[in-house]
Design a protein around this motif. Structure first.
Motif, mmCIF file in Angstrom:
data_model
loop_
_atom_site.group_PDB
_atom_site.id
_atom_site.type_symbol
_atom_site.label_atom_id
_atom_site.label_comp_id
_atom_site.label_asym_id
_atom_site.label_seq_id
_atom_site.Cartn_x
_atom_site.Cartn_y
_atom_site.Cartn_z
ATOM 1 N N GLU A 156 0.866 -1.209 -0.095
ATOM 2 C CA GLU A 156 -0.120 0.039 -0.064
ATOM 3 C C GLU A 156 0.961 1.338 -0.046
ATOM 4 O O GLU A 156 0.381 2.339 -0.449
ATOM 5 C CB GLU A 156 -1.094 0.006 1.265
ATOM 6 N N ASN A 157 2.014 1.121 0.227
ATOM 7 C CA ASN A 157 3.046 2.345 0.590
ATOM 8 C C ASN A 157 3.798 2.640 -0.690
ATOM 9 O O ASN A 157 4.432 3.745 -0.727
ATOM 10 C CB ASN A 157 4.188 2.002 1.652
ATOM 11 N N ILE A 158 3.539 1.788 -1.849
ATOM 12 C CA ILE A 158 4.295 1.851 -3.073
ATOM 13 C C ILE A 158 3.474 3.282 -3.768
ATOM 14 O O ILE A 158 2.591 3.177 -4.058
ATOM 15 C CB ILE A 158 4.179 0.677 -4.027
ATOM 16 N N VAL A 159 4.415 3.997 -3.985
ATOM 17 C CA VAL A 159 3.690 5.068 -4.974
ATOM 18 C C VAL A 159 4.122 5.060 -6.475
ATOM 19 O O VAL A 159 3.168 5.524 -7.248
ATOM 20 C CB VAL A 159 4.302 6.645 -4.643
ATOM 21 N N ILE A 160 5.400 4.634 -6.714
ATOM 22 C CA ILE A 160 5.549 4.147 -7.968
ATOM 23 C C ILE A 160 6.359 2.948 -8.174
ATOM 24 O O ILE A 160 6.904 2.381 -7.362
ATOM 25 C CB ILE A 160 6.428 5.301 -8.641
ATOM 26 N N GLU A 161 5.707 2.197 -9.149
ATOM 27 C CA GLU A 161 6.058 0.921 -9.506
ATOM 28 C C GLU A 161 6.452 0.593 -11.058
ATOM 29 O O GLU A 161 5.647 0.940 -11.719
ATOM 30 C CB GLU A 161 5.144 -0.181 -9.021
ATOM 31 N N MET A 162 7.588 -0.177 -11.144
ATOM 32 C CA MET A 162 7.816 -0.362 -12.608
ATOM 33 C C MET A 162 7.871 -1.772 -12.529
ATOM 34 O O MET A 162 8.423 -2.502 -11.690
ATOM 35 C CB MET A 162 9.233 0.075 -12.855
ATOM 36 N N LYS A 163 7.008 -2.357 -13.686
ATOM 37 C CA LYS A 163 6.916 -3.916 -13.593
ATOM 38 C C LYS A 163 7.315 -4.568 -14.869
ATOM 39 O O LYS A 163 6.559 -4.038 -15.939
ATOM 40 C CB LYS A 163 5.521 -4.014 -13.482
ATOM 41 N N GLY A 164 8.383 -5.033 -14.931
ATOM 42 C CA GLY A 164 8.845 -5.931 -16.237
ATOM 43 C C GLY A 164 9.051 -4.886 -17.352
ATOM 44 O O GLY A 164 8.795 -5.210 -18.339
ATOM 45 N N VAL A 165 9.672 -3.506 -17.104
ATOM 46 C CA VAL A 165 9.690 -2.751 -18.074
ATOM 47 C C VAL A 165 10.776 -2.949 -19.032
ATOM 48 O O VAL A 165 11.756 -3.165 -18.667
ATOM 49 C CB VAL A 165 9.919 -1.204 -17.590
ATOM 50 N N ASN A 166 10.477 -2.865 -20.529
ATOM 51 C CA ASN A 166 11.545 -2.990 -21.325
ATOM 52 C C ASN A 166 11.640 -1.812 -22.207
ATOM 53 O O ASN A 166 10.497 -1.355 -22.599
ATOM 54 C CB ASN A 166 11.305 -4.197 -22.299
ATOM 55 N N LYS A 167 12.977 -1.562 -22.712
ATOM 56 C CA LYS A 167 12.793 -0.094 -23.468
ATOM 57 C C LYS A 167 13.982 -0.313 -24.488
ATOM 58 O O LYS A 167 15.089 -0.572 -23.826
ATOM 59 C CB LYS A 167 13.035 1.041 -22.686
ATOM 60 N N SER A 168 13.969 -0.135 -25.677
ATOM 61 C CA SER A 168 15.066 -0.267 -26.786
ATOM 62 C C SER A 168 14.875 1.212 -27.288
ATOM 63 O O SER A 168 13.874 1.718 -27.725
ATOM 64 C CB SER A 168 14.746 -1.131 -27.618
ATOM 65 N N PHE A 169 16.204 1.769 -27.754
ATOM 66 C CA PHE A 169 16.210 2.841 -28.528
ATOM 67 C C PHE A 169 17.031 2.232 -29.795
ATOM 68 O O PHE A 169 18.187 2.032 -29.895
ATOM 69 C CB PHE A 169 17.041 4.066 -28.172
#
Lengths: 256, 263
Positions: A5-18
């Motif tokens: 409940e305390n989590i304000v921002i969460e990244m879940k399995g994020v993939n990014k390519s340039f």
């Protein structure tokens, strides 16, 4: 309240390519309310890219970035801007508007995002400028300030809307030791005073650990755990261990 | 050796161009959308009118005067061969109002203000100022781009009319005072041949050119980070040059298209 409940921002399995370069691979990270989370790592490992995902400036190719439980990808522009009203961000180069004065820089979010009167804006801006110890510099232009002063103006601007989450991208890069200490002292005292959530991207290890409640290491294009700074320094994770040894020498984990 | 490499390169280039066209299309659509969305702030528009308009007045009038003068000079010697010096007023007036006024004004504004707009926004992109605006929940389109569009839409027709006015009087000085064309014939010919549709055409063109200048110059600056050569001061200068060239070419191409539609 549970940690979930305390989590304000969460990244879940994020993939990014340039292009062909994969910058983030299955990155997972949780930012806890009221805590200072520091993201460390060598240059080019995707620290700032991760931060920009949290700010909604970059969209993930796949995976989710949740702000207060809402997926940033599914937000429309108005919702995203509403969420950003809780954000304050200090960029690596301070990102001040160079054709307007310090006062106007700090006043800008108030003028554009609130309906405060000119008198209220003036009071609030001067309060924030005092807070970052830049009294008397209101009428100067960014080009007339030193690097440290510019960062402090950036910090005042980031704080002027009283954000709940403060993002700091390399707050001490390019500053001398004395000025770095000043910035750290300032962040520490402001955090104690306002108790906002902070996300700091830095490669200033181990100094930055003094500010950190939690530390995450960006290496091999992903987040290598999130742990308290004590646990981080004693982590059995070989990637974290290598990083600690490389940066601080073997003495720090000789007891493990 | 990879025999498919040339095809890969062509494909990559095509995708690049397609992505660029898409970005520019989105940029124009976002700008037009934000044009009609509140809040409506007057001061940034006044600033842009000052920058695009007031500061261009002198150079536009100067250019206009000399364009009219050279038109009169060239026209006089061409028309004299047919004994039609009396048509000089019409030739100068029509050329200026229908064609040269809007086109040369737009090209001058591209060089003076368009380049500055591209460089300004490009530098803001490179120094993360646009990201900072986004993080402060300030829409860069509303804050930066829309005032420039409104400023240009107000200024271009006005600057074009200044250009035309100075051109007509520049032509008058050369034709009447220097070459001895009859003053009455010069103005009478002009009043007879220039009709309201000609003025309309000039105004429509200047509105279109205003959109092209801001769209191309601000758009290229805004998307500087997508450019392969867009890094640092040199990157800004390269993209600014490209923006000025692209805007100028677009003005000339659009000029032909709109003339063929309106004529």
């Amino acid at each position: 309240m549970s940690e979930k409940e305390n989590i304000v921002i969460e990244m879940k399995g994020v993939n990014k390519s340039f292009g062909k370069q994969r910058v983030l691979i299955d990155a997972n990270l949780s930012i806890l309310a009221g805590k200072v989370t520091v993201i460390v790592g060598a240059s080019g490992q995707g620290k700032s890219v991760a931060l920009k995902h949290m700010l909604g400036l970059i969209k993930a190719d796949s995976g989710e970035v949740l702000i207060y439980g809402n997926d940033i990808k599914k937000m429309n522009k108005a919702e995203l801007y509403h969420a950003r009203m809780n954000f304050g961000a200090l960029f690596q180069g301070a990102a001040l508007f160079d054709s307007i004065t310090v006062f106007e820089n700090v006043a800008l979010p108030l003028r554009e995002r609130t309906k405060l009167s000119e008198k209220q804006i003036r009071e609030k801006v001067l309060e924030k400028i005092d807070m970052v110890e830049l009294e008397g510099s209101e009428d100067k232009y960014p080009a007339q300030l030193s690097g440290g002063m510019r960062k402090r103006v950036g910090l005042a601007r980031a704080l002027v809307l009283d954000p709940q989450i403060l993002f700091l991208d390399e707050p001490t890069t390019g500053l001398d030791v004395k000025m770095s200490k000043e910035i750290y002292r300032l962040i520490y005292s402001l955090h104690n005073k306002f108790n906002f959530t902070s996300v700091i991207v830095s490669h200033d290890v181990p100094k930055i650990f003094k500010l950190a409640d939690y530390v995450a290491l960006m290496a091999n294009s992903t987040v290598q755990g999130l742990m308290t700074q004590e646990d981080f320094q004693l982590s059995p994770n070989p990637v974290v261990k290598d990083f600690i040894e490389e940066i601080m020498g073997k003495i720090y984990n000789s007891g493990v | 050796m990879n025999f498919l490499q040339p095809f890969e390169k062509i494909g990559e280039l095509a995708l690049d161009k397609l992505a660029f066209a898409g970005r520019m299309g989105i940029f124009l659509a976002m700008s037009i959308k934000n044009l009609f969305l509140p809040p409506y702030k007057l001061w940034p528009v006044i600033n842009q009118i000052n920058f695009i308009g007031s500061k261009s007045v002198f150079v536009i009038m100067f250019t206009g005067a000399f364009t009219g003068m050279v038109l009169a000079l060239q026209g006089y010697y061409a028309l004299r061969q047919f004994g039609s010096e009396g048509a000089l007023g019409s030739a100068v007036g029509l050329s200026l109002i229908r064609e040269l006024g809007p086109v040369l004004t737009a090209l001058m504004v591209t060089g003076r203000a368009g380049s500055a707009i591209c460089a300004e926004i490009g530098i803001m992109r490179n120094s993360e100022q646009l990201d900072a605006l986004e993080c402060m929940a300030i829409d860069p389109f509303k804050f930066l781009i829309v005032p420039k569009f409104i400023g240009a839409l107000i200024c271009l027709p006005l600057l074009t009319s200044f250009f035309d006015f100075m051109g007509v009087y520049g032509g008058y000085v050369i034709a009447v005072k220097l070459l001895g064309v009859n003053e009455g014939a010069y103005f009478q010919g002009m009043f007879k041949s220039v009709i309201w549709d000609d003025i309309n055409m000039g105004i429509i063109k200047s509105f279109c050119f205003a959109v092209i200048i801001i769209w191309v110059c601000a758009g290229r600056g805004y998307f500087l980070h997508f450019e392969k050569e867009g890094f640092g001061a040199e990157g800004v200068s390269r993209v600014t040059t490209k923006a000025v060239v692209m805007s100028s070419v677009a003005i000339l191409v659009w000029d032909y298209l709109i003339t063929s539609m309106l004529i």
